[in-house]
Design a protein around this motif. Structure first.
Motif, PDB file in Angstrom:
ATOM      1  N   ARG A  26       0.931  -1.278   0.214  1.00 22.44           N
ATOM      2  CA  ARG A  26       0.003  -0.321  -0.176  1.00 22.44           C
ATOM      3  C   ARG A  26       0.702   2.002  -0.269  1.00 22.44           C
ATOM      4  O   ARG A  26       0.454   2.333  -0.480  1.00 22.44           O
ATOM      5  N   TYR A  30      -1.939   2.477   6.630  1.00 27.55           N
ATOM      6  CA  TYR A  30      -4.593   3.558   6.844  1.00 27.55           C
ATOM      7  C   TYR A  30      -5.409   2.744   7.817  1.00 27.55           C
ATOM      8  O   TYR A  30      -4.779   1.419   8.491  1.00 27.55           O
ATOM      9  N   GLY A 112      -5.761  -1.796   1.774  1.00 27.25           N
ATOM     10  CA  GLY A 112      -5.982  -0.942   0.340  1.00 27.25           C
ATOM     11  C   GLY A 112      -6.791  -1.390  -0.007  1.00 27.25           C
ATOM     12  O   GLY A 112      -7.929  -0.683  -0.434  1.00 27.25           O
ATOM     13  N   ARG A 115     -10.096   0.144   1.863  1.00 25.38           N
ATOM     14  CA  ARG A 115     -10.488   1.588   1.807  1.00 25.38           C
ATOM     15  C   ARG A 115     -11.103   1.791   0.407  1.00 25.38           C
ATOM     16  O   ARG A 115     -11.963   2.880   0.189  1.00 25.38           O
ATOM     17  N   THR A 116     -10.488   1.190  -0.512  1.00 24.54           N
ATOM     18  CA  THR A 116     -10.798   1.528  -2.070  1.00 24.54           C
ATOM     19  C   THR A 116     -12.134   1.304  -2.480  1.00 24.54           C
ATOM     20  O   THR A 116     -13.459   2.074  -2.900  1.00 24.54           O
ATOM     21  N   GLN A 117     -12.346  -0.342  -2.119  1.00 25.97           N
ATOM     22  CA  GLN A 117     -13.942  -1.008  -2.429  1.00 25.97           C
ATOM     23  C   GLN A 117     -14.752   0.142  -1.199  1.00 25.97           C
ATOM     24  O   GLN A 117     -16.131   0.227  -2.049  1.00 25.97           O
ATOM     25  N   GLY A 119     -14.894   2.670  -0.631  1.00 29.12           N
ATOM     26  CA  GLY A 119     -14.894   3.985  -1.012  1.00 29.12           C
ATOM     27  C   GLY A 119     -15.906   3.941  -1.926  1.00 29.12           C
ATOM     28  O   GLY A 119     -16.617   5.157  -2.144  1.00 29.12           O
ATOM     29  N   THR A 120     -15.879   3.350  -2.795  1.00 26.07           N
ATOM     30  CA  THR A 120     -16.793   2.877  -4.378  1.00 26.07           C
ATOM     31  C   THR A 120     -18.112   2.714  -3.461  1.00 26.07           C
ATOM     32  O   THR A 120     -19.149   3.032  -3.906  1.00 26.07           O
ATOM     33  N   SER A 676      -8.483  -3.762  -9.032  1.00 25.73           N
ATOM     34  CA  SER A 676      -8.839  -3.133  -9.426  1.00 25.73           C
ATOM     35  C   SER A 676     -10.106  -3.927 -10.416  1.00 25.73           C
ATOM     36  O   SER A 676     -10.882  -3.586 -10.903  1.00 25.73           O
ATOM     37  N   LEU A 679     -13.788  -4.686  -8.244  1.00 25.89           N
ATOM     38  CA  LEU A 679     -13.886  -3.634  -8.068  1.00 25.89           C
ATOM     39  C   LEU A 679     -14.803  -3.047  -9.268  1.00 25.89           C
ATOM     40  O   LEU A 679     -15.852  -2.562  -9.178  1.00 25.89           O
TER      41      LEU A 679
END
Length: 802
Positions: A26, A30, A112, A115-117, A119-120, A676, A679
């Protein structure tokens, strides 16, 4: 190429020094924003704020009902116990440095992706909240809302706030599940070097921490929302809303939880199974290297996937299950109390909260009953971990029967029907027995101690095709017994409720639906312990991977292999448990939807006639939705796995020194690919689940308007929900059981039977396992979340269909 003995001795030549270092996935540490804010606040100030918050919560609870105060107290105590379990687990050592490096790489990748998932997901949640706000601002109001002065704007704000709170709490539940798993895995690995029982205890207590937080948050979140609305709206005061109508305002909370759980399950499931399939097909089948071998470029992604798919997603999943069951039971309890003119209906409304409060207590006893004792570590001397876990489950079940009976006598006794509480206690017993039978049935079909999995393993000896045929037939067969059990449970609970003595003003028995609600509560009355067993699985799986990658002695790997095999069974039984509870909860939510439509339409809505062509078409669309959703979920795993396979093959071809420990694999590249892709791939099936019922309802509402059928949209959606529930339950049972059986058939062969690891039989079993991976960890778990989400979204959107 080095031989197995060289690996065990650690003689890795010039690559040895680099083998035991693993990449940071990452770049920086986080923590969620709320945790970062809290850490900046002075400890004393934070303590004072916490005390004030607790004071406000208990004041609101005391202004609502003594029952709410009891619920708050139990939840706070359970959180303190969870903190004790976390402190106990984190106090254990992490083993040698190489174990810690692997664990850090897994933690980096998991956090990591999380956080991305999320966030979406949060962006989509706010978009959907805006849609709900617009719909509620222009929808009609119920007679109850008009009489209480609760206008459209207030109703819209309440629903949106409840939706966002449910989504937020579901996200926290998922984060808690992942947080504990990425820290407990290395401690279980370290403990396995000393004692199998100690490793088991650490895994169980780590899972117990997550379970206590998830269940406690589901209960206290609904309790706070209920008591806040009660005080703010002045419920039961002259000219205000009646307490029996209050649970309908909580529906948004369940919808928010379902929304997050569905996307968490889809994204996490695609991630973990794409990495797993890619790692197995190239590593085991093509290169002939063991599972979790450090030479496999996809191995870190596979281990990360266990945390984001099986821990984070499962935490959000069970949170949603409990929230949906509590809210639907509160709605039905309030409706029944109103029809029966019960003087104090609060007991019938708050009963689900008390049941799950006791769940926290009895599950704590079951978790703490599993104690660690030192053993020699030899495989022959290790007590079967499944026996130990079942012993704790038996303790929990016995206590559940006792506390459930006490709860019904306390809250459901009424002078209008003095024996009603006993009938409802029997309904709860039906639910508890149903849960126990479900666990046993799933274990029978997925544990390699029993004939079905052994027969499947034997089919692998004649090739890949016969393995697939045997696995599919086993999965199809496994739907029969659970359906019979659910059928008996629903009919028995409904009959017990109908004969409870509770009647409406016309003398018609009205306790049937509430009886099924109580049975659902009985089924979920041990949810915290069941979630503990579920969390145990991925933690043990990760521990085995860390042991393999850090080149620990074979005796340590034998212990983690045994725990991993048991974890596969506990994960499968938990999924069976979740499907059974989803069937009952969806039945309750369907009944609540019928009542909601009748309230808005201001006319009876008790039957759906599938002989009407449009209604029958709605049923077909519901069944089609299940198959299409499953296809898209599985194909998403397949497409992502293809990318992983190509990447792993490329690395083996372009870096031939990997197989001889002369070059290091690029683990981070595989992690980036599955992160990626998962998601991207979760959007289409998730959008299908949200848009389909709304589109169908609005389309047939318009058609009904022009054909003189004002309730056609609501009827078609009801048919769609009914057929989707039936099809979804059967499909989920098939997918989960077949996938679990394929996995444990492979594990059975890896114990040394039928040629053992590396044999042609083992390669066929690996093929079956890769086919079953998207079944049991992506499509199957997502389906029972989808079923409950369809029910909650139709309940929230009911006015749109009229």
């Amino acid at each position: 190429m080095l031989m197995g003995g060289d690996l065990e001795d650690g003689n890795l030549g010039p690559y040895q020094d680099r083998l035991r270092t693993f990449p940071n996935m990452r770049g920086k540490s986080y923590n969620p924003l709320i945790f970062r804010i809290l850490r900046r606040i002075n400890v004393r100030v934070l303590f004072v704020i916490l005390l004030l918050a607790l004071g406000v919560v208990f004041y609101i609870g005391a202004s609502t009902s003594p029952i709410i105060v009891f619920v708050f107290s139990v939840c706070i105590i359970s959180f303190l116990l969870a903190m004790h379990l976390a402190k106990w687990v984190l106090a254990k050592d992490e083993g040698p440095p190489e174990m810690g490096q692997i664990s850090d790489a897994i933690r980096d990748g998991a956090e990591g992706f999380f956080r991305t998932q999320y966030g979406t997901i949060s962006k989509m949640a706010f978009l959907l909240a805006a849609v709900i706000l617009c719909i509620y601002l222009f929808r009609t109001t119920t007679p109850q809302q008009e009489s209480s002065g609760l206008g459209r704007v207030a109703t819209a704000c309440i629903t949106v706030a409840a939706f966002l709170l449910g989504a937020f709490c579901s996200g926290i539940a998922g984060y808690v599940g992942m947080w504990v798993s990425v820290r407990a895995n290395v401690r279980v690995s370290s403990a396995a070097r000393r004692s199998a029982r100690e490793a088991l205890q650490i895994a169980v207590r780590a899972g117990g921490f997550s379970a206590m937080i998830v269940v406690g948050m589901a209960v206290i979140g609904i309790a706070i929302l209920y008591s806040t609305f009660y005080v703010w709206l002045g419920v039961d005061t002259p000219g205000s809303m009646k307490v029996t109508d209050l649970p309908l305002l909580l529906v948004g909370y369940g919808f928010g939880a379902s929304f997050v759980a569905l996307f968490a399950q889809l994204g996490g499931g695609i991630y973990t199974k794409a990495a797993d399939v890619g790692a197995d097909l190239v590593g085991k089948v093509e290169q002939g290297i063991p599972e979790d071998d450090p030479r496999n470029p996809a191995v870190i992604a596979d281990l990360v996937g266990d945390n984001v798919g099986d821990c984070a997603a499962r935490g959000a999943d069970l949170f949603e299950s409990i929230a949906a069951e509590i809210i639907s039971a509160m709605i039905l309890g309030g409706t029944m109390a109103q029809r029966c003119k019960i003087e104090d209906p609060s007991g019938f409304i708050l009963f689900p909260l008390v049941v799950h409060s006791f769940d926290l207590v009895i599950s704590s006893v079951g978790i703490l009953s599993i104690r660690g004792t030192r053993d020699s570590g030899a495989k022959g001397s290790i007590e079967d971990p499944m026996t130990i876990l079942e012993r704790g489950y038996s303790v929990t079940v016995v206590l559940a029967v006792l506390t459930f009976g006490a709860s019904t006598r306390w809250l459901l006794y009424t002078e209008q029907a003095p024996s009603a509480w006993f009938h409802f206690a029997l309904c709860g017993l039906v639910g508890i027995i149903t849960a126990y039978i479900f666990v046993w049935i799933t274990k029978y079909y997925t544990d390699y101690k029993y004939e079905p999995v052994r027969t499947l393993a034997l089919a692998s000896s004649t090739g890949h095709g016969t393995n697939i045929i045997a696995g599919v037939s086993l999965g199809l067969e496994s739907t029969a017994l659970p359906v019979l059990v659910i059928s008996v449970a629903i009919v028995s609970a409904y009959w017990l409720g109908q004969t409870s003595g509770l009647v409406d003003e016309n003398g018609v028995p009205t306790g049937g639906l509430f009886g099924t609600a109580v049975a659902t509560m009985g089924m979920l009355s041990t949810a915290a312990y069941v979630l503990t067993m579920d969390m145990f699985g991925p933690i043990a799986d990760n521990a085995g991977g860390i042991v393999e990658m850090s080149q620990q002695p074979e005796s340590v790997r034998e212990i983690t292999d045994l725990l991993d095999a048991v974890g596969n069974t506990t994960k499968a039984t938990t999924k069976g448990f979740a499907i059974g509870s989803a069937a009952l909860a969806s039945f309750l939510l369907f009944s609540a939807y019928m009542d909601e439509v009748a309230t808005f339409a201001r006319e009876p809505f008790k039957q759906v006639d599938i002989a009407i062509p449009e209604v029958f078409v709605g049923g077909l669309l519901g069944s089609m939705l299940i198959f299409l959703f499953s296809a898209w979920a599985c194909s998403a795993v397949g497409r992502t796995a293809q990318e992983v396979v190509r990447e792993v093959r490329r690395q083996f071809i372009e870096r031939p020194g990997i197989m001889e420990y002369k070059e290091k694999p690029d683990y981070a590249r595989c992690v980036a690919i599955v992160a990626s892709a998962s998601l991207r791939e979760m959007i289409k099936p998730g959008a299908l689940a949200i848009v389909s019922p709304i589109a169908v309802g609005i389309t047939f509402r318009i058609f009904g308007y022009y054909t003189g059928q004002p309730l056609l949209g609501a009827k078609v959606v009801a048919s769609m929900l009914m057929f989707a529930t039936v099809s979804g339950i059967l499909m989920a049972l098939f997918l989960n059981t077949a996938g679990g059986a394929w996995d444990n058939a492979k594990k059975y062969i890896e114990t040394g039977v039928l040629g053992g690891k590396g044999s042609d039989c083992h390669k066929a079993a690996v093929t079956g396992d890769t086919v079953g991976d998207p079944f049991k960890d992506t499509a199957g778990p997502s389906l029972h979340v989808l079923i409950k989400m369809l029910a909650t979204i139709t309940l929230v959107m009911a006015p749109v269909f009229l």
